[in-house]
Design a protein around this motif. Structure first.
Motif, PDB file in Angstrom:
ATOM      1  N   GLY A   1      17.468  48.348   5.408  1.00  0.00           N
ATOM      2  CA  GLY A   1      17.115  49.063   6.640  1.00  0.00           C
ATOM      3  C   GLY A   1      18.250  49.133   7.648  1.00  0.00           C
ATOM      4  N   LYS A   2      17.880  49.563   8.848  1.00  0.00           N
ATOM      5  CA  LYS A   2      18.905  49.975   9.812  1.00  0.00           C
ATOM      6  C   LYS A   2      19.183  48.954  10.914  1.00  0.00           C
ATOM      7  CE  LYS A   2      18.995  54.039   7.950  1.00  0.00           C
ATOM      8  NZ  LYS A   2      20.185  54.721   7.453  1.00  0.00           N
ATOM      9  N   ASP A   3      18.404  47.903  10.975  1.00  0.00           N
ATOM     10  CA  ASP A   3      18.510  46.997  12.116  1.00  0.00           C
ATOM     11  C   ASP A   3      19.757  46.114  11.999  1.00  0.00           C
ATOM     12  OD1 ASP A   3      18.154  45.049  14.097  1.00  0.00           O
ATOM     13  OD2 ASP A   3      15.973  45.274  13.984  1.00  0.00           O
ATOM     14  N   TYR A   4      20.619  46.207  12.993  1.00  0.00           N
ATOM     15  CA  TYR A   4      21.872  45.444  12.924  1.00  0.00           C
ATOM     16  C   TYR A   4      21.658  43.935  12.983  1.00  0.00           C
ATOM     17  CZ  TYR A   4      24.728  49.595  12.928  1.00  0.00           C
ATOM     18  OH  TYR A   4      25.314  50.768  12.563  1.00  0.00           O
ATOM     19  N   ARG A   5      20.517  43.506  13.494  1.00  0.00           N
ATOM     20  CA  ARG A   5      20.240  42.071  13.475  1.00  0.00           C
ATOM     21  C   ARG A   5      20.076  41.584  12.040  1.00  0.00           C
ATOM     22  NH1 ARG A   5      15.373  42.310  17.673  1.00  0.00           N
ATOM     23  NH2 ARG A   5      15.022  44.123  16.348  1.00  0.00           N
TER      24      ARG A   5
ATOM     25  N   TRP B   1      11.985  42.208  11.881  1.00  0.00           N
ATOM     26  CA  TRP B   1      13.367  42.186  11.402  1.00  0.00           C
ATOM     27  C   TRP B   1      13.729  40.846  10.798  1.00  0.00           C
ATOM     28  CZ3 TRP B   1      16.757  38.752  13.716  1.00  0.00           C
ATOM     29  CH2 TRP B   1      16.308  38.171  14.919  1.00  0.00           C
TER      30      TRP B   1
ATOM     31  N   ARG C   1      21.566  43.747  18.936  1.00  0.00           N
ATOM     32  CA  ARG C   1      20.611  44.690  19.525  1.00  0.00           C
ATOM     33  C   ARG C   1      21.300  45.775  20.326  1.00  0.00           C
ATOM     34  NH1 ARG C   1      17.112  42.208  23.320  1.00  0.00           N
ATOM     35  NH2 ARG C   1      19.005  40.994  23.637  1.00  0.00           N
ATOM     36  N   ASP C   2      22.453  45.408  20.913  1.00  0.00           N
ATOM     37  CA  ASP C   2      23.204  46.417  21.664  1.00  0.00           C
ATOM     38  C   ASP C   2      23.695  47.511  20.722  1.00  0.00           C
ATOM     39  OD1 ASP C   2      24.138  44.785  24.490  1.00  0.00           O
ATOM     40  OD2 ASP C   2      23.380  43.677  22.787  1.00  0.00           O
ATOM     41  N   LEU C   3      24.103  47.078  19.529  1.00  0.00           N
ATOM     42  CA  LEU C   3      24.563  48.046  18.537  1.00  0.00           C
ATOM     43  C   LEU C   3      23.396  48.936  18.099  1.00  0.00           C
ATOM     44  CD1 LEU C   3      27.323  48.534  17.430  1.00  0.00           C
ATOM     45  CD2 LEU C   3      26.861  46.977  15.552  1.00  0.00           C
ATOM     46  N   ASN C   4      22.218  48.352  17.966  1.00  0.00           N
ATOM     47  CA  ASN C   4      21.012  49.141  17.671  1.00  0.00           C
ATOM     48  C   ASN C   4      20.814  50.218  18.730  1.00  0.00           C
ATOM     49  OD1 ASN C   4      20.295  47.752  15.392  1.00  0.00           O
ATOM     50  ND2 ASN C   4      18.804  46.435  16.408  1.00  0.00           N
TER      51      ASN C   4
ATOM     52  N   LEU D   1      21.499  43.614   9.393  1.00  0.00           N
ATOM     53  CA  LEU D   1      22.698  44.080   8.698  1.00  0.00           C
ATOM     54  C   LEU D   1      23.900  43.173   8.917  1.00  0.00           C
ATOM     55  CD1 LEU D   1      22.569  47.946   9.240  1.00  0.00           C
ATOM     56  CD2 LEU D   1      21.988  46.630   7.221  1.00  0.00           C
TER      57      LEU D   1
ATOM     58  N   LYS E   1      12.735  40.469   7.172  1.00  0.00           N
ATOM     59  CA  LYS E   1      13.724  41.113   6.302  1.00  0.00           C
ATOM     60  C   LYS E   1      14.982  40.264   6.183  1.00  0.00           C
ATOM     61  CE  LYS E   1      12.648  45.912   7.285  1.00  0.00           C
ATOM     62  NZ  LYS E   1      13.111  47.054   8.053  1.00  0.00           N
TER      63      LYS E   1
ATOM     64  N   PHE F   1      26.054  38.706  15.947  1.00  0.00           N
ATOM     65  CA  PHE F   1      24.609  38.600  15.759  1.00  0.00           C
ATOM     66  C   PHE F   1      23.885  38.613  17.108  1.00  0.00           C
ATOM     67  CE2 PHE F   1      20.743  35.996  15.124  1.00  0.00           C
ATOM     68  CZ  PHE F   1      20.081  36.865  14.270  1.00  0.00           C
ATOM     69  N   VAL F   2      24.476  37.912  18.076  1.00  0.00           N
ATOM     70  CA  VAL F   2      23.871  37.868  19.410  1.00  0.00           C
ATOM     71  C   VAL F   2      23.811  39.270  20.023  1.00  0.00           C
ATOM     72  CG1 VAL F   2      24.237  37.078  21.778  1.00  0.00           C
ATOM     73  CG2 VAL F   2      24.460  35.479  19.868  1.00  0.00           C
TER      74      VAL F   2
END
Lengths: 321, 399
Positions: free
Chosen positions: A262-266, A4, A202-205, A268, A7, A198-199
């Motif tokens: 892509g889909k990773d919120y880290r 990630w 991953r929870d949002l993922n 996005l 990207k 940002f921290v």
């Protein structure tokens, strides 16, 4: 394995370059064309540093805040149809600001704070009315809340005749007549929001797989959901309090960034703020130059782009359902 | 060991279950069965530690699960829910990497161990080479394996799965369940909610069958009986032994219960030879009776399922005088008597002898010419059948 952060760095560099390009374009466009070679000579120097640059700075932070807020709303509510404007959060902030202007004197820093309260109240109303956080219900609840809050704003307009024009212009969304001071305040909001989001990206993922999956992975879903929504509303409020209700940035940006990166919120979360900044700086440059020397409110430009995009998302979604 | 102790749960005034005890042992494949709406998913969520029961508790390795910090619990137990309706199209790699969440710190930077864990998990479920594929490009069965890999990446001792074979074709179901069985053999404690009783019978080391707010537990042979299934599902089903594997298999009986007309038909059978005849006669509108049959014999199950009057004996018991007397009563009431092609020995010879007491014209015998082949009574049964035919008994037309 594309990590990630690869990207993120790649996308970050690309979008930063685009932003720099947008800044140059915006600095050059407008009622007065500034030739780059004479930027340090008067009167170009004053126009550039006193008028154009503060405005660009405001565009950057407001666009970033709105793009970021949209990404978070869409992520938490699991629908591409959410954005601060559609959900009524912007209107909540706007109504609060409008009410504050009725008080003849209020401290400068109260503006974003009031806007934040207004946005939270609006969001609570939307949730209360929709009862279930389903996309269609949320959008309808957003319409209801929007129309009520719109009435409050119109009421304020009718009462306060002397600065009516000023309020109207602010409501339509604009970056004019503001300076580095306002941009600085929003930048602080943005920085705080960006770091925290940002921290917790991953929870949002994890949450995008449904609450059960997130809970079983050890995410405290209920707490995090409230935190995310508060932060997104906080960002919206910051943007609205100085730049009015600029719609659709939060709708378009997350979708486009997701499509490319892509889909990773880290990835996005940082990139959607950059993309939001680019979009708004471009849109404002257009707003200033299309009818030059007259100006359009930037909200008009974003709506011209955003509303058809909203229609497209809605139609596409209908087809997949 | 994962233990649910005396669990009570309900919504509002309705109680879903009252006082359930359940154990999941490491190295064992445990399965929960039961009708829709019985509370299987609820029980699974309680055992997974994120739904609190009204009463009772859950212990994982002797610690109360509700007191564990969320991340610690996630390192001990993985839960695979049913697939959500809307999916974000993550790659296989990213999805499985989410299983490392409980091990990651503040910023979630992946360590070498995370990478190795994810790689191994993907290999274990047989998806090596699929890392960059996205979820929506996979089949339902492949996605289920991705979710299983994510659970494996959690490196938990226990994996709980809610209908992992939902929407999969029969042989893909077998594939997933074999995988779970292998994982159990490697020491994991596996608990799955399943719908297919027969696959459960094949794969499970231990079954829990939801029945009237309680659970019936044991090995497949103990749990999957006619009575238990009827009690749990309120539907009759035939329990037979798998012809090759010898494990119990459940066949639903699709019965038109409203039949039960005026003609009374008595069927003499046993060992499942008469089930087809009973169904056929019943569907043609007859009121069925059967016997003498031993309890739990498959013909007995069918007769019970059809709501027939059954003259019955305890399993493996010969026909008592009392049963013989009752058989004669039923035979006299019958308009038609059908003799199924059952082997006749000393244990059931009286079923045939009783036929001498009734009007031969209402007797129909299946394949009377083959009686000799299935005669273990020293020729007595063949003799009776032949004399009945002479006296006017008919051959039963085969379907």
């Amino acid at each position: 394995m594309k990590s990630w952060w690869v990207k993120l760095i790649f996308g970050g560099v690309v979008l930063l370059l685009l932003l720099i390009f947008a800044i140059f374009l915006a600095a050059n466009l407008g009622a007065v064309k500034i030739p780059l070679t004479q930027i340090l000579t008067e009167p170009y120097k004053t126009i550039f540093f006193k008028i154009r640059l503060p405005r660009i700075a405001l565009g950057i932070v407001v666009g970033a805040a709105l793009g970021l807020a949209g990404t978070v709303y869409q992520g938490v509510l699991k629908t591409p149809l959410a954005d601060p404007y559609i959900l009524g959060v912007s209107s909540g902030a706007a109504a609060a600001v409008a009410l504050l202007t009725l008080l003849k004197s209020f401290p400068y820093y109260a503006l974003p704070l009031g806007a934040f309260l207004g946005s939270i109240v609006a969001l609570l109303l939307v949730f209360l009315i929709s009862r279930k956080p389903e996309p269609n219900r949320l959008i309808l609840a957003g319409i209801i809340v929007n129309s009520f809050l719109g009435a409050i704003v119109t009421f304020v307009l009718a009462v306060s005749r002397e600065n009516m024009h000023q309020i109207i212009y602010w409501l339509m969304g604009g970056l004019n007549n503001k300076g580095f001071k306002e941009a600085g305040v929003i930048a602080l909001y943005l920085l705080l929001g960006l770091v925290l989001l940002f921290v917790f990206a991953r929870d949002l993922n994890a949450m995008s797989f449904g609450d059960d999956t997130a809970v079983q992975l050890g995410v405290e879903v209920n707490k995090k959901r409230v935190l995310f929504l508060m932060l997104a509303s906080f960002l919206t409020a910051g943007a609205v309090s100085f730049a009015g209700t600029i719609g659709f940035v939060g709708l378009v940006v997350p979708q486009v960034v997701e499509l490319i990166f892509g889909k990773d919120y880290r990835v996005l979360i940082p990139l959607s703020s950059l993309a939001g900044a680019i979009l708004l700086v471009f849109a404002d440059a257009l707003a200033r130059s299309i009818l030059a020397p007259a100006e359009l409110p930037v909200g008009v430009i974003t709506a011209f782009i955003g509303a058809p995009f909203f229609a497209y998302l809605f139609i596409r979604r209908g087809r997949h359902a | 060991m994962l233990k649910g102790i005396n669990l009570v749960y309900g919504y509002g005034n309705t109680t879903l279950f009252e006082g359930i005890n359940i154990e999941v042992q490491p190295g064992k494949f445990t399965v929960i069965l039961g009708p829709n709406g019985a509370g299987k998913t609820t029980l699974l969520k309680i055992l997974a530690g994120f739904l609190k029961p009204r009463e009772g508790t859950v212990e994982i390795n002797d610690q109360e699960i509700f007191k564990l910090p969320a991340k610690k619990r996630a390192r001990m137990l993985a839960y695979v829910p049913q697939e959500p309706e809307t999916l974000r199209d993550y790659s296989v790699w990213d999805t499985v990497m989410m299983g490392r969440y409980p091990y990651q710190g503040f910023l979630g930077l992946e360590t070498k161990k995370d990478f190795q864990g994810v790689k191994k998990a993907i290999e274990t479920v047989g998806l090596a080479g699929y890392e960059e594929r996205t979820l929506l490009s996979l089949s339902g069965g492949e996605r289920q394996r991705v979710y299983l890999a994510r659970a494996l990446a959690q490196e938990a001792d226990y994996i709980l799965l809610d209908e992992p074979t939902n929407h999969l074709d029969l042989f893909y179901q077998v594939k997933i369940l074999s995988l779970l069985k292998d994982l159990a053999a490697q020491g994991k404690g596996i608990l799955a909610v399943l719908h297919d009783l027969n696959l459960a019978s094949f794969f499970a080391d231990r079954l829990y069958l939801f029945s009237e707010g309680d659970v019936i537990t044991g090995a497949a042979g103990e749990v999957l009986t006619f009575e238990n299934i009827y009690k749990a599902y309120k539907e009759p089903a035939l329990v037979v032994n798998h012809p090759v594997l010898g494990i119990p298999q459940v066949l639903p009986l699709i019965i038109n219960k409203s039949s039960g007309g005026k003609t009374r038909v008595h069927i003499i059978g046993g060992g499942g030879m008469a089930s087809g005849i009973m169904l056929r006669e019943s569907q043609q509108g007859a009121k069925i009776s059967a016997g003498v049959l031993n309890k739990s014999d498959s013909d007995w199950q069918t007769a019970k399922a059809l709501g027939a009057e059954v003259v019955e004996e305890e399993p493996f018991s010969p026909i008592s005088q009392e049963s013989y007397r009752r058989l004669l009563e039923v035979l006299k009431k019958a308009d038609k008597i059908v003799v199924a092609p059952v082997p006749i020995g000393p244990g059931n010879l009286q079923n045939i002898e009783a036929l001498l007491e009734v009007e031969p014209k209402k007797i129909f015998i299946v394949k009377p010419e083959e009686m000799e082949k299935r005669d273990y009574s020293g020729g007595r049964a063949t003799y009776i059948v032949n004399s009945l035919i002479k006296a006017g008994a008919q051959k039963y037309p085969e379907a």
